[in-house]
Design an enzyme around this catalytic site. Structure first.
Site, PDB file in Angstrom:
ATOM      1  N   SER A   1       0.803  -1.215   0.000  1.00 13.83           N
ATOM      2  CA  SER A   1       0.000   0.000   0.000  1.00 13.83           C
ATOM      3  C   SER A   1       0.843   1.276   0.000  1.00 13.83           C
ATOM      4  O   SER A   1       1.597   1.511  -0.933  1.00 13.83           O
ATOM      5  CB  SER A   1      -0.983  -0.056   1.172  1.00 13.83           C
ATOM      6  OG  SER A   1      -2.010   0.879   1.033  1.00 13.83           O
TER       7      SER A   1
ATOM      8  N   ASP B   1      11.113   4.166  -9.694  1.00 12.36           N
ATOM      9  CA  ASP B   1      10.852   4.656 -11.047  1.00 12.36           C
ATOM     10  C   ASP B   1      11.653   5.907 -11.377  1.00 12.36           C
ATOM     11  O   ASP B   1      12.057   6.109 -12.520  1.00 12.36           O
ATOM     12  CB  ASP B   1       9.368   4.967 -11.244  1.00 12.36           C
ATOM     13  CG  ASP B   1       8.536   3.737 -11.532  1.00 12.36           C
ATOM     14  OD1 ASP B   1       9.060   2.615 -11.442  1.00 12.36           O
ATOM     15  OD2 ASP B   1       7.342   3.905 -11.847  1.00 12.36           O
TER      16      ASP B   1
ATOM     17  N   LYS C   1      -0.445  -4.318  -3.243  1.00 14.51           N
ATOM     18  CA  LYS C   1      -1.751  -3.722  -2.931  1.00 14.51           C
ATOM     19  C   LYS C   1      -1.769  -2.330  -3.536  1.00 14.51           C
ATOM     20  O   LYS C   1      -1.338  -1.362  -2.942  1.00 14.51           O
ATOM     21  CB  LYS C   1      -2.027  -3.627  -1.434  1.00 14.51           C
ATOM     22  CG  LYS C   1      -3.455  -3.138  -1.190  1.00 14.51           C
ATOM     23  CD  LYS C   1      -3.687  -2.674   0.212  1.00 14.51           C
ATOM     24  CE  LYS C   1      -5.121  -2.249   0.416  1.00 14.51           C
ATOM     25  NZ  LYS C   1      -5.436  -0.950  -0.142  1.00 14.51           N
TER      26      LYS C   1
END
Length: 140
Positions: free
Chosen positions: A62, A73, A87
């Site tokens: 989460s 990224d 999640k």
């Protein structure tokens, strides 16, 4: 972030921003109609240069994955350990009259590279055996 099941969405966004330059995307929230909202770093982070290594495992989920995905990224951190839980959905909880509640999924999270991590998790860059954290004090 090992064994960190998440927590508050905003905490994941705000923590990622501490390590990023201003204006960098942190997470996208996409609903069923494809409409998206984005959250970015609004100011220069406190430390945008020091090496960062994020330790994760299958229980990292989460909001912890929001932080992990953003730093990975954007090339800001090496992700070390095991693939995360996956999640990547936004849920609302509606209380019912009998004291129980219903959780409804209303959107999904995407990383800055628009990767949907739900039920997939985030791949690591390596394990502890593959990646060594540099000694921050080599002359001591």
């Amino acid at each position: 972030l090992r064994d960190n099941a998440g927590g508050y969405f905003r905490a994941g966004v705000d923590t990622a921003a501490l390590f990023l330059p201003a204006g960098k995307p942190i997470v996208y929230v996409v609903n069923k109609d494809g409409l998206q909202d984005s959250f970015s770093s609004s100011a220069e982070g406190l430390d945008t240069r020091s090496p960062v290594y994020v330790l994760v495992n299958g229980n990292t989920a989460s909001a912890s994955e929001i932080l992990t995905g953003a730093l990975k990224d954007l090339g800001r951190a090496k992700i070390v350990g095991e693939k995360t839980f996956g999640k990547g959905v936004v849920q609302t909880v509606t209380p019912l009259f009998d004291g129980s509640a219903v959780a409804s999924t209303i959107a999904r999270y995407e990383t800055p590279n628009h990767e949907d991590i739900n039920k997939k998790g985030i791949d690591v860059d390596g394990t502890e055996k593959d990646i060594a954290c540099p000694d921050p004090y080599p002359n001591l």
